[in-house]
Write a protein that holds these residues in place. Structure first.
Motif, PDB file in Angstrom:
ATOM      1  N   ARG A 114       1.128  11.662 -15.599  1.00  0.00           N
ATOM      2  CA  ARG A 114       1.289  10.232 -15.904  1.00  0.00           C
ATOM      3  C   ARG A 114       1.367   9.351 -14.669  1.00  0.00           C
ATOM      4  NH1 ARG A 114       5.987  10.394 -20.339  1.00  0.00           N
ATOM      5  NH2 ARG A 114       4.712  11.434 -21.908  1.00  0.00           N
ATOM      6  N   HIS A 115       2.091   9.846 -13.656  1.00  0.00           N
ATOM      7  CA  HIS A 115       2.318   9.006 -12.473  1.00  0.00           C
ATOM      8  C   HIS A 115       0.994   8.519 -11.884  1.00  0.00           C
ATOM      9  CE1 HIS A 115       1.635  13.031 -10.924  1.00  0.00           C
ATOM     10  NE2 HIS A 115       1.385  12.514  -9.746  1.00  0.00           N
ATOM     11  N   LEU A 116      -0.063   9.335 -12.008  1.00  0.00           N
ATOM     12  CA  LEU A 116      -1.375   8.952 -11.463  1.00  0.00           C
ATOM     13  C   LEU A 116      -1.946   7.766 -12.235  1.00  0.00           C
ATOM     14  CD1 LEU A 116      -2.641  12.629 -11.254  1.00  0.00           C
ATOM     15  CD2 LEU A 116      -2.048  11.196  -9.270  1.00  0.00           C
ATOM     16  N   ARG A 117      -1.903   7.884 -13.564  1.00  0.00           N
ATOM     17  CA  ARG A 117      -2.450   6.817 -14.402  1.00  0.00           C
ATOM     18  C   ARG A 117      -1.602   5.542 -14.316  1.00  0.00           C
ATOM     19  NH1 ARG A 117      -6.794   8.571 -17.766  1.00  0.00           N
ATOM     20  NH2 ARG A 117      -7.183  10.721 -17.104  1.00  0.00           N
ATOM     21  N   ILE A 118      -0.296   5.735 -14.214  1.00  0.00           N
ATOM     22  CA  ILE A 118       0.605   4.575 -14.088  1.00  0.00           C
ATOM     23  C   ILE A 118       0.287   3.813 -12.801  1.00  0.00           C
ATOM     24  CG2 ILE A 118       3.008   3.910 -13.646  1.00  0.00           C
ATOM     25  CD1 ILE A 118       3.765   6.373 -15.516  1.00  0.00           C
ATOM     26  N   THR A 119       0.177   4.557 -11.703  1.00  0.00           N
ATOM     27  CA  THR A 119      -0.098   3.930 -10.408  1.00  0.00           C
ATOM     28  C   THR A 119      -1.440   3.204 -10.440  1.00  0.00           C
ATOM     29  OG1 THR A 119       1.146   5.721  -9.382  1.00  0.00           O
ATOM     30  CG2 THR A 119      -0.236   4.379  -7.922  1.00  0.00           C
ATOM     31  N   TYR A 120      -2.432   3.875 -11.003  1.00  0.00           N
ATOM     32  CA  TYR A 120      -3.757   3.253 -11.094  1.00  0.00           C
ATOM     33  C   TYR A 120      -3.696   1.963 -11.916  1.00  0.00           C
ATOM     34  CZ  TYR A 120      -8.724   2.588 -11.993  1.00  0.00           C
ATOM     35  OH  TYR A 120      -9.982   2.049 -12.081  1.00  0.00           O
ATOM     36  N   SER A 121      -2.962   2.021 -13.026  1.00  0.00           N
ATOM     37  CA  SER A 121      -2.832   0.844 -13.882  1.00  0.00           C
ATOM     38  C   SER A 121      -2.190  -0.330 -13.130  1.00  0.00           C
ATOM     39  CB  SER A 121      -2.022   1.202 -15.137  1.00  0.00           C
ATOM     40  OG  SER A 121      -1.926   0.104 -16.009  1.00  0.00           O
ATOM     41  N   SER A 122      -1.136  -0.040 -12.367  1.00  0.00           N
ATOM     42  CA  SER A 122      -0.481  -1.087 -11.550  1.00  0.00           C
ATOM     43  C   SER A 122      -1.458  -1.707 -10.568  1.00  0.00           C
ATOM     44  CB  SER A 122       0.680  -0.499 -10.730  1.00  0.00           C
ATOM     45  OG  SER A 122       1.675   0.030 -11.540  1.00  0.00           O
ATOM     46  N   MET A 123      -2.239  -0.839  -9.930  1.00  0.00           N
ATOM     47  CA  MET A 123      -3.167  -1.298  -8.882  1.00  0.00           C
ATOM     48  C   MET A 123      -4.352  -2.066  -9.451  1.00  0.00           C
ATOM     49  SD  MET A 123      -3.378   2.175  -6.603  1.00  0.00           S
ATOM     50  CE  MET A 123      -2.192   2.561  -5.308  1.00  0.00           C
ATOM     51  N   LYS A 124      -4.828  -1.608 -10.606  1.00  0.00           N
ATOM     52  CA  LYS A 124      -6.098  -2.087 -11.157  1.00  0.00           C
ATOM     53  C   LYS A 124      -5.938  -3.434 -11.876  1.00  0.00           C
ATOM     54  CE  LYS A 124     -10.314  -1.335 -13.042  1.00  0.00           C
ATOM     55  NZ  LYS A 124     -11.547  -1.343 -12.236  1.00  0.00           N
ATOM     56  N   HIS A 125      -4.856  -3.561 -12.669  1.00  0.00           N
ATOM     57  CA  HIS A 125      -4.744  -4.728 -13.553  1.00  0.00           C
ATOM     58  C   HIS A 125      -4.057  -5.922 -12.914  1.00  0.00           C
ATOM     59  CE1 HIS A 125      -5.159  -1.336 -16.520  1.00  0.00           C
ATOM     60  NE2 HIS A 125      -6.183  -2.110 -16.802  1.00  0.00           N
ATOM     61  N   SER A 126      -3.573  -5.723 -11.702  1.00  0.00           N
ATOM     62  CA  SER A 126      -2.883  -6.805 -10.996  1.00  0.00           C
ATOM     63  C   SER A 126      -3.167  -6.676  -9.508  1.00  0.00           C
ATOM     64  CB  SER A 126      -1.378  -6.699 -11.267  1.00  0.00           C
ATOM     65  OG  SER A 126      -0.657  -7.492 -10.345  1.00  0.00           O
ATOM     66  N   PRO A 128      -8.333  -8.919 -11.770  1.00  0.00           N
ATOM     67  CA  PRO A 128      -8.578  -9.277 -10.367  1.00  0.00           C
ATOM     68  C   PRO A 128      -9.528  -8.256  -9.742  1.00  0.00           C
ATOM     69  CG  PRO A 128      -6.409  -8.269 -10.601  1.00  0.00           C
ATOM     70  CD  PRO A 128      -6.971  -8.378 -11.988  1.00  0.00           C
ATOM     71  N   LYS A 129     -10.504  -8.734  -9.033  1.00  0.00           N
ATOM     72  CA  LYS A 129     -11.550  -7.850  -8.497  1.00  0.00           C
ATOM     73  C   LYS A 129     -10.959  -6.770  -7.581  1.00  0.00           C
ATOM     74  CE  LYS A 129     -15.997  -7.929  -6.172  1.00  0.00           C
ATOM     75  NZ  LYS A 129     -16.313  -6.683  -6.899  1.00  0.00           N
ATOM     76  N   LEU A 130     -11.355  -5.529  -7.841  1.00  0.00           N
ATOM     77  CA  LEU A 130     -10.978  -4.407  -6.980  1.00  0.00           C
ATOM     78  C   LEU A 130     -12.269  -3.852  -6.384  1.00  0.00           C
ATOM     79  CD1 LEU A 130      -8.823  -2.320  -5.998  1.00  0.00           C
ATOM     80  CD2 LEU A 130      -9.195  -1.074  -8.139  1.00  0.00           C
ATOM     81  N   ASP A 131     -12.268  -3.680  -5.070  1.00  0.00           N
ATOM     82  CA  ASP A 131     -13.456  -3.159  -4.377  1.00  0.00           C
ATOM     83  C   ASP A 131     -13.966  -1.893  -5.078  1.00  0.00           C
ATOM     84  OD1 ASP A 131     -15.037  -2.969  -1.592  1.00  0.00           O
ATOM     85  OD2 ASP A 131     -14.272  -0.967  -2.110  1.00  0.00           O
ATOM     86  N   ALA A 132     -15.267  -1.863  -5.368  1.00  0.00           N
ATOM     87  CA  ALA A 132     -15.840  -0.774  -6.168  1.00  0.00           C
ATOM     88  C   ALA A 132     -15.663   0.582  -5.494  1.00  0.00           C
ATOM     89  CB  ALA A 132     -17.316  -1.051  -6.444  1.00  0.00           C
ATOM     90  N   GLY A 133     -15.811   0.607  -4.171  1.00  0.00           N
ATOM     91  CA  GLY A 133     -15.641   1.872  -3.458  1.00  0.00           C
ATOM     92  C   GLY A 133     -14.209   2.370  -3.536  1.00  0.00           C
ATOM     93  N   VAL A 134     -13.264   1.449  -3.390  1.00  0.00           N
ATOM     94  CA  VAL A 134     -11.838   1.821  -3.483  1.00  0.00           C
ATOM     95  C   VAL A 134     -11.530   2.304  -4.894  1.00  0.00           C
ATOM     96  CG1 VAL A 134      -9.500   0.881  -3.470  1.00  0.00           C
ATOM     97  CG2 VAL A 134     -11.084   0.292  -1.628  1.00  0.00           C
ATOM     98  N   ASP A 135     -12.052   1.585  -5.867  1.00  0.00           N
ATOM     99  CA  ASP A 135     -11.815   1.963  -7.257  1.00  0.00           C
ATOM    100  C   ASP A 135     -12.319   3.385  -7.509  1.00  0.00           C
ATOM    101  OD1 ASP A 135     -11.105   1.824  -9.901  1.00  0.00           O
ATOM    102  OD2 ASP A 135     -12.550   0.285 -10.461  1.00  0.00           O
ATOM    103  N   GLU A 136     -13.526   3.669  -7.018  1.00  0.00           N
ATOM    104  CA  GLU A 136     -14.110   4.995  -7.217  1.00  0.00           C
ATOM    105  C   GLU A 136     -13.266   6.058  -6.508  1.00  0.00           C
ATOM    106  OE1 GLU A 136     -18.330   5.114  -6.324  1.00  0.00           O
ATOM    107  OE2 GLU A 136     -18.250   7.322  -6.433  1.00  0.00           O
TER     108      GLU A 136
END
Lengths: 490, 490
Positions: free
Chosen positions: A152-164, A459-467
């Motif tokens: 979960r911690h992985l998905r939680i962290t990603y969610s925090s980073m991605k949606h805000s 909010p836009k997240l750099d595509a390379g970072v997202d990947e």
């Protein structure tokens, strides 16, 4: 987003210098003679090397050593967000508001209490992104039950980073999980940037009285080693795991916080760290933790003084409530604590939105109402503006006895900023309120949540970072067994 | 009944000396150059005799005259109740909590919103008598519609006197009505006692900006002549009848309050008087008065400083709310204002229980919850106890790391007083809460009201005094036509 609050009101300081020193002396006596249990071999070894007396798992901390260690904790620093416009000065008279976290249930858009999912968590992160008084998307605002605990911690962290693109928090549910969070932060910010800039906050709870466990200490070290701040948080249920008295409870809590704050500097000298606590008082009738009680307010005022005495930023819990629904009890409890913390000068105003039922659920309705309350508390704490004083006093003369100001030039120029107008509170006549459906606050707030979510833009997240983040998660989810034990952070 | 609160926490004072003097100077300039309208021939004549410049109905007050006059207002005095055990020291760091008044509707025991009766009013007076944090039974908490308007003040006053032996308030709906109240006070306390002891409080609202009307001034004089205190209360709807700005609004309000305070001393030098105000900010979207806004809190903090600058006790409005029901909005609004007033150092904490819907109704449920909140605010404002500090810190050593305090001797001795345990808030688990019926605060509070009223015992009133009061009312009801015009006090 509102900038970090810079307080313009004097703080409430109920202790004089002698009383502060009395708390300090009592805490130091506790550290020297009662000691603190560190249930963790690495920490015990670290403490031996640092010169502390260690007997079994008990560490006896000399006051000179404690003072020497905590003095390298930065009094102020800047929190960095992935959007630099959302960077935040922190410490001293600056404060940030951070949503609640850790709820095993939510009250959802239909006011149904149920276990949350990753989609629910994403919605809370989206709301955190959109609400101007929220300075952080935090981490597991609600616990997403539709994903294996161990991952979960992985998905939680990603969610925090991605949606805000505001700052966020990092999971400390195990040392390994904390390292995953920090690796993901390194992907988002760059390893070198991470090394020199606080970007994420961990929380480590103590087991009061006077115990720190292996999980928390390991997670704390993971954060410290990457130079990231941790909230050093004794977990106080006043009267149950502390004495049944205000000042002595603060003395114990202060000893506990100091022991962890000192340890952060053993791990990495100069690493940012935050004086924390979770603080409740316990009903001696039922054993239940309470919220909004006068003693919680008093203790927060005192803890603020202690943190400033040591020159360390501090955290508290803001909009706590014990009600099962979003009724008046929740409103009284949350507003009382929020006001007390504004007067206490808390820097890291955690659990500032959504908390109800003693943290067992996060309410979507309460989340947005609390956020508006934070915006109001923010406005109050900024203090008094004097820039238009002479001009406005001249308006008194223009208008004269018996007149009104509604059409005056000063009013027309200033009414937008003059008086806070809450969106979520209804102050209309009962006739108008009834004509609009006779809607109570809970329902009104849920409608507001729906409209906010409908207007959300990611909010836009750099595509390379997202990947790279997604690749990291995919790899770690292959490596981590899905059926790991529950290791819940509160 | 709790004794009068003696504050042990430092107050929040957002203005420095220079800023206080800036407000004072602006107010004095207003009084000298804009003037105040006294729509009352007697007052105009009084002012001429006192040396003020009077042009038409406008009185121009020289600052030296104002300062000279207000200096004879007592900074402290003792309020006397018919039960001397309920006498209350007043002023400086003492505070009293007084219920709301003036509601044209109530939300009753069945949560039905309707016009109140004398029986409803009696119930509120009984509750005021029983609730420990209420220091007064006030007067027309709700407006009894089942009795002719012109005679209501007699029945209201009798109800206040009869159902409670705490201090109370006196109607100021007309000069004649005020005289009736004072005659009844003379029966209850004796004419000579009345002459030398404050036993009743009147309220006189101004018509902001800068107008006092004949009704209010006549009622004020009736109280002053009998040496009884009046709240001199500008009625401020910030942004509508004041400038749209915090500090200038305080400057105008301060000028208005000073003009009435000064007038009390023209009527009778040395008579007690209280710096008052009703204070709301107005939504510039809808024109509705708002509650619990940050600017109301800031203005109260400033007004407290001004009142202390002049050495005069002051009043504010405490548990205000704009909600149509007793929902979370009401809770947030009331708790926010209550906390702000505690930090502001208000002496006469009026409207401390029951107020909702911008004063249009008094809620029986909210009445008891607010009273408990006042008890909690009281506890907080008392400050920190240190008397058991060393003993309790020794308990930390006894219990040691990882232990618990529930069985410790210090806990057993102190748990009753250590942490406030609200009766009206539910902090149990959701399972227990559901098992007990899943009751929200409004319903829980109404059940509490019913049980309180069932346990009510009338405080003994001397039979001769009672008969004299009843005779007075009977005589006056013969004399006063039943169909007099409405003259509603807010």
């Amino acid at each position: 987003m509102l900038p970090a609050l810079k307080r313009g009101l004097p703080l409430t300081e109920p202790m004089d210098q002698e009383q502060i020193e009395r708390i300090d002396a009592a805490s130091m006596d506790i550290l020297e003679t009662v000691g603190v249990v560190f249930r963790d071999d690495i920490a015990l070894e670290d403490w031996r090397r640092a010169g502390a007396k260690v007997v079994g798992e008990t560490v006896y901390l000399d006051r000179a050593l404690v003072r020497e260690l905590i003095k390298t904790i930065p009094e102020t620093f800047t929190y960095h967000a992935r959007n630099p416009a959302n960077n935040l000065p922190f410490g001293r008279d600056h404060a940030v508001f951070v949503p609640m976290t850790g709820a095993p249930f939510l009250r959802d858009l239909d006011d149904v209490r149920r276990n949350p999912t990753l989609d629910d968590l994403a919605n809370f992160h989206k709301l955190s992104h959109m609400l101007p008084a929220m300075h952080s998307s935090a981490h597991h605002i609600v616990e997403p039950y539709d994903h294996p605990i161990s991952q979960r911690h992985l998905r939680i962290t990603y969610s925090s980073m991605k949606h805000s693109d505001k700052m966020f928090m990092g999971m400390t549910t195990s040392p390994k999980n904390a390292e995953d969070v920090l690796d993901m932060c390194a992907i988002l910010f760059g390893e070198e940037f991470l090394e020199t800039h606080p970007v994420v906050t961990g929380n480590c709870n103590g087991n009061s009285p006077l115990v720190w466990d292996e999980t928390m200490l390991g997670a704390m070290r993971a954060f410290n080693r990457r130079n990231q701040p941790v909230l050093c948080s004794p977990f106080v249920l006043g009267g149950a795991n502390t004495p049944a008295s205000v000042a002595p409870t603060v003395a114990q809590l202060n000893a506990e916080a100091l022991s962890a704050l000192a340890y952060t500097q053993v791990v990495r000298k100069g690493c940012p760290a935050i004086y924390g606590h979770y603080l409740s008082t316990v009903s001696m009738k039922s054993g239940a933790p309470m919220a909004g009680t006068p003693e919680i307010s008093l203790m927060n005022l005192m803890i603020g003084q202690m943190a400033r005495f040591y020159g360390v930023p501090w955290r508290s819990s803001t909009a706590l409530g014990g009600s099962k629904t979003f009724d008046s009890q929740a409103g009284y409890e949350s507003a009382t604590t929020l006001m007390a913390l504004q007067m206490a000068g808390t820097n890291y105003m955690w659990h500032a939105a959504g908390w109800n039922e003693a943290g067992m659920h996060c309410s979507m309705a309460k989340f947005v109402v609390d956020a508006e309350q934070c915006a109001m508390a923010y406005r109050m704490a900024e203090g008094i503006r004097w820039d238009d004083f002479d001009e406005a006093v001249a308006a008194v003369s223009d208008v004269g006895p018996g007149g009104h100001y509604l059409g005056h030039a000063h009013t027309l120029e200033n009414f937008q900023r003059a008086f806070f107008m809450p969106d979520l509170f209804d102050n209309n006549s009962i006739e108008q309120w009834q004509a609009e459906g006779g809607i109570e606050t809970n329902e009104r707030a849920l409608a507001h949540v729906k409209s906010l979510l409908a207007d959300y833009f990611e909010p836009k997240l750099d595509a390379g970072v997202d990947e790279a983040l997604r690749d990291y998660i995919a790899r770690r989810e292959r490596e981590i067994p899905a059926a790991d034990a529950l290791n819940q952070e509160y």
